[in-house]
Structures are given as structure tokens and as C-alpha cells.
Design a protein around this motif. Structure first.
Motif, PDB file in Angstrom:
ATOM      1  N   LEU A 101      -3.115  -0.585 -15.215  1.00 17.53           N
ATOM      2  CA  LEU A 101      -3.676  -0.387 -13.674  1.00 17.53           C
ATOM      3  C   LEU A 101      -3.970   1.290 -13.704  1.00 17.53           C
ATOM      4  O   LEU A 101      -5.122   1.294 -12.724  1.00 17.53           O
ATOM      5  CB  LEU A 101      -2.852  -1.265 -13.089  1.00 17.53           C
ATOM      6  CG  LEU A 101      -2.960  -0.785 -11.287  1.00 17.53           C
ATOM      7  CD1 LEU A 101      -3.903  -1.121 -10.544  1.00 17.53           C
ATOM      8  CD2 LEU A 101      -1.960  -0.837 -10.652  1.00 17.53           C
ATOM      9  N   ARG A 102      -3.262   2.169 -14.525  1.00 14.76           N
ATOM     10  CA  ARG A 102      -3.190   3.452 -14.543  1.00 14.76           C
ATOM     11  C   ARG A 102      -4.861   3.398 -15.690  1.00 14.76           C
ATOM     12  O   ARG A 102      -5.595   4.775 -14.756  1.00 14.76           O
ATOM     13  CB  ARG A 102      -2.196   3.867 -14.723  1.00 14.76           C
ATOM     14  CG  ARG A 102      -0.902   3.915 -14.180  1.00 14.76           C
ATOM     15  CD  ARG A 102       0.150   5.345 -14.586  1.00 14.76           C
ATOM     16  NE  ARG A 102       1.006   5.357 -13.811  1.00 14.76           N
ATOM     17  CZ  ARG A 102       1.489   5.418 -13.180  1.00 14.76           C
ATOM     18  NH1 ARG A 102       1.002   6.071 -11.817  1.00 14.76           N
ATOM     19  NH2 ARG A 102       2.202   5.137 -12.492  1.00 14.76           N
ATOM     20  N   LEU A 104      -7.700   1.726 -15.157  1.00 12.57           N
ATOM     21  CA  LEU A 104      -8.627   1.516 -14.488  1.00 12.57           C
ATOM     22  C   LEU A 104      -8.738   2.366 -13.376  1.00 12.57           C
ATOM     23  O   LEU A 104      -9.521   2.244 -12.739  1.00 12.57           O
ATOM     24  CB  LEU A 104      -7.954  -0.678 -13.493  1.00 12.57           C
ATOM     25  CG  LEU A 104      -8.252  -1.438 -14.406  1.00 12.57           C
ATOM     26  CD1 LEU A 104      -7.843  -2.801 -14.460  1.00 12.57           C
ATOM     27  CD2 LEU A 104     -10.560  -1.913 -14.921  1.00 12.57           C
ATOM     28  N   GLU A 105      -7.896   2.825 -13.028  1.00  9.63           N
ATOM     29  CA  GLU A 105      -7.886   3.571 -11.680  1.00  9.63           C
ATOM     30  C   GLU A 105      -8.032   4.602 -12.237  1.00  9.63           C
ATOM     31  O   GLU A 105      -9.399   5.583 -11.669  1.00  9.63           O
ATOM     32  CB  GLU A 105      -6.381   4.002 -10.981  1.00  9.63           C
ATOM     33  CG  GLU A 105      -6.582   4.231  -9.920  1.00  9.63           C
ATOM     34  CD  GLU A 105      -6.678   5.432  -9.518  1.00  9.63           C
ATOM     35  OE1 GLU A 105      -6.928   6.345  -8.524  1.00  9.63           O
ATOM     36  OE2 GLU A 105      -6.324   6.869 -10.530  1.00  9.63           O
ATOM     37  N   SER A 108     -12.438   4.434 -12.350  1.00  8.53           N
ATOM     38  CA  SER A 108     -13.417   3.827 -11.713  1.00  8.53           C
ATOM     39  C   SER A 108     -14.185   4.337 -11.318  1.00  8.53           C
ATOM     40  O   SER A 108     -14.087   5.631 -11.570  1.00  8.53           O
ATOM     41  CB  SER A 108     -12.158   3.116 -10.814  1.00  8.53           C
ATOM     42  OG  SER A 108     -12.912   2.423 -10.393  1.00  8.53           O
ATOM     43  N   ARG A 142     -10.143  -0.937  -4.058  1.00  6.61           N
ATOM     44  CA  ARG A 142     -10.205   0.392  -4.236  1.00  6.61           C
ATOM     45  C   ARG A 142      -8.682   0.626  -4.065  1.00  6.61           C
ATOM     46  O   ARG A 142      -7.567   0.665  -4.361  1.00  6.61           O
ATOM     47  CB  ARG A 142     -10.888   0.895  -4.248  1.00  6.61           C
ATOM     48  CG  ARG A 142     -10.874   2.349  -4.799  1.00  6.61           C
ATOM     49  CD  ARG A 142     -10.738   2.861  -6.251  1.00  6.61           C
ATOM     50  NE  ARG A 142     -10.875   4.236  -6.466  1.00  6.61           N
ATOM     51  CZ  ARG A 142     -10.556   4.701  -7.565  1.00  6.61           C
ATOM     52  NH1 ARG A 142      -9.522   3.987  -8.445  1.00  6.61           N
ATOM     53  NH2 ARG A 142     -10.369   6.325  -7.712  1.00  6.61           N
ATOM     54  N   THR A 144      -6.476  -1.673  -2.996  1.00 12.06           N
ATOM     55  CA  THR A 144      -5.779  -2.062  -3.732  1.00 12.06           C
ATOM     56  C   THR A 144      -4.393  -1.423  -5.260  1.00 12.06           C
ATOM     57  O   THR A 144      -3.381  -1.736  -4.836  1.00 12.06           O
ATOM     58  CB  THR A 144      -5.856  -3.730  -3.562  1.00 12.06           C
ATOM     59  OG1 THR A 144      -6.159  -4.282  -2.673  1.00 12.06           O
ATOM     60  CG2 THR A 144      -4.107  -4.746  -4.417  1.00 12.06           C
ATOM     61  N   MET A 145      -5.323  -1.130  -5.490  1.00 13.19           N
ATOM     62  CA  MET A 145      -5.074   0.005  -6.834  1.00 13.19           C
ATOM     63  C   MET A 145      -4.442   1.427  -6.424  1.00 13.19           C
ATOM     64  O   MET A 145      -3.098   1.279  -6.465  1.00 13.19           O
ATOM     65  CB  MET A 145      -6.578   0.459  -7.863  1.00 13.19           C
ATOM     66  CG  MET A 145      -7.018  -1.408  -7.968  1.00 13.19           C
ATOM     67  SD  MET A 145      -9.195  -0.271  -8.707  1.00 13.19           S
ATOM     68  CE  MET A 145      -7.988   0.587 -10.272  1.00 13.19           C
ATOM     69  N   CYS A 148      -0.743  -0.067  -5.092  1.00 10.53           N
ATOM     70  CA  CYS A 148      -0.193  -0.456  -6.158  1.00 10.53           C
ATOM     71  C   CYS A 148       1.127   0.014  -6.684  1.00 10.53           C
ATOM     72  O   CYS A 148       2.006   0.476  -7.028  1.00 10.53           O
ATOM     73  CB  CYS A 148      -0.525  -1.610  -7.035  1.00 10.53           C
ATOM     74  SG  CYS A 148      -0.516  -3.085  -6.425  1.00 10.53           S
TER      75      CYS A 148
END
Length: 156
Positions: A101-102, A104-105, A108, A142, A144-145, A148
Motif C-alpha cells: 500500500l505504501r 502504491l501510494e 501513484s 486515492r 481510501t489509500m 488506510c
């Protein structure tokens, strides 16, 4: 068939557009200046965006256009699904999921400035009526990311 009420008359007025644009701008300013929590300024921006969208588009398409019934339902379902499936489960993400997730963020291609600009521009482009829901989908994903990651960082 939609019932004609005083509220609907207000929602298509220029005043509703002005209030929506003002709340959108205030939400973004509050978010960038770190005066508002992420969820509050995102919700303010998204809700005000719906006011602007309805007040600006309804006179051009008519009250009976299917988009005025379907788009709000789509946003509600998208937000509810992402909240239940991801945001509420964020404290339970395993380390590999957090790492992904980190990543992807970080990579992005859509940072918030670009997405906010896309949402604002899509409100003005009525000929491409699918552009606004697509822009708002990017915005919600975005968001939501970010939420989270905030939950995960708060737990650590």
C-alpha cells in the motif's frame, strides 16, 4: 418520478453553485493547510462537488436524466464498499499489505492536486458526462489509500 420541492428549486439555483464552489475551495484550503482532518476535508470537497454538479448540470440535462439518480447511488455504494472492505480493516493489514500500500501510494500517478483539478475541470465539461464520475472514483480511491495509511500509522 421525482417530486418537485422547494429544496430541489434551491439545488438548481446559482446560489447552490456558489455555495458548493466556496465549500470545495474551503475544504481544499483547509486540507492543504492541515487545518482540517483528511476525512473532513475530503467529505466536504466531495459533498460540495455533488452540489455543484447537480446545480450546474440539471438545467442542461433536465431533472429526469438517469444520471441524477444513478451517480449518487454509485458514489454511495463505492464509498460504502471501500469503507467496509478496506478502511475498517486497515488496522488488521499484514506487513506485506502495508508495504504494498505504501508503495502504491508512493508511485501513484495521481497525486491529489491532479485529481482535485480533474474533478473541478470535469464539473465544467458537461459534454463528457462520464468524466465527472471517473474523476470522483479516482478521488475516492486515492482518499481510501490515504485514510488506510493514516490508520496504520496511528496504530504504530
Amino acid at each position: 418520478m421525482q417530486n418537485q420541492t422547494a429544496l430541489l428549486d434551491y439545488l438548481v439555483s446559482p446560489l447552490a453553485t456558489a455555495v458548493g464552489v466556496t465549500v470545495m475551495a474551503a475544504s481544499v484550503a483547509g486540507g492543504y493547510l492541515k487545518k482540517l482532518p483528511t476525512s473532513l476535508w475530503h467529505d466536504g470537497f466531495a459533498t460540495a462537488g455533488l452540489f455543484v454538479w447537480y446545480s450546474y448540470w440539471q438545467p442542461q440535462f433536465g431533472a429526469e436524466a438517469p444520471m441524477f439518480f444513478l451517480f449518487p447511488i454509485y458514489y454511495a455504494l463505492l464509498t460504502a464498499t471501500l469503507t467496509l472492505a478496506l478502511i475498517n480493516k486497515a488496522p488488521y493489514f499484514d506487513p506485506d499489505s502495508v508495504q504494498h500500500l505504501r508503495y502504491l501510494e508512493k508511485i501513484s500517478r495521481f497525486d491529489f492536486s491532479l485529481i482535485l483539478g480533474l474533478v473541478a475541470a470535469s464539473l465544467l465539461i458537461t459534454r463528457h458526462y462520464a468524466l465527472y464520475p471517473m474523476a470522483m472514483t479516482f478521488f475516492v480511491v486515492r482518499h481510501t489509500m490515504l485514510v488506510c495509511l493514516e490508520i496504520i500509522d496511528a496504530e504504530a
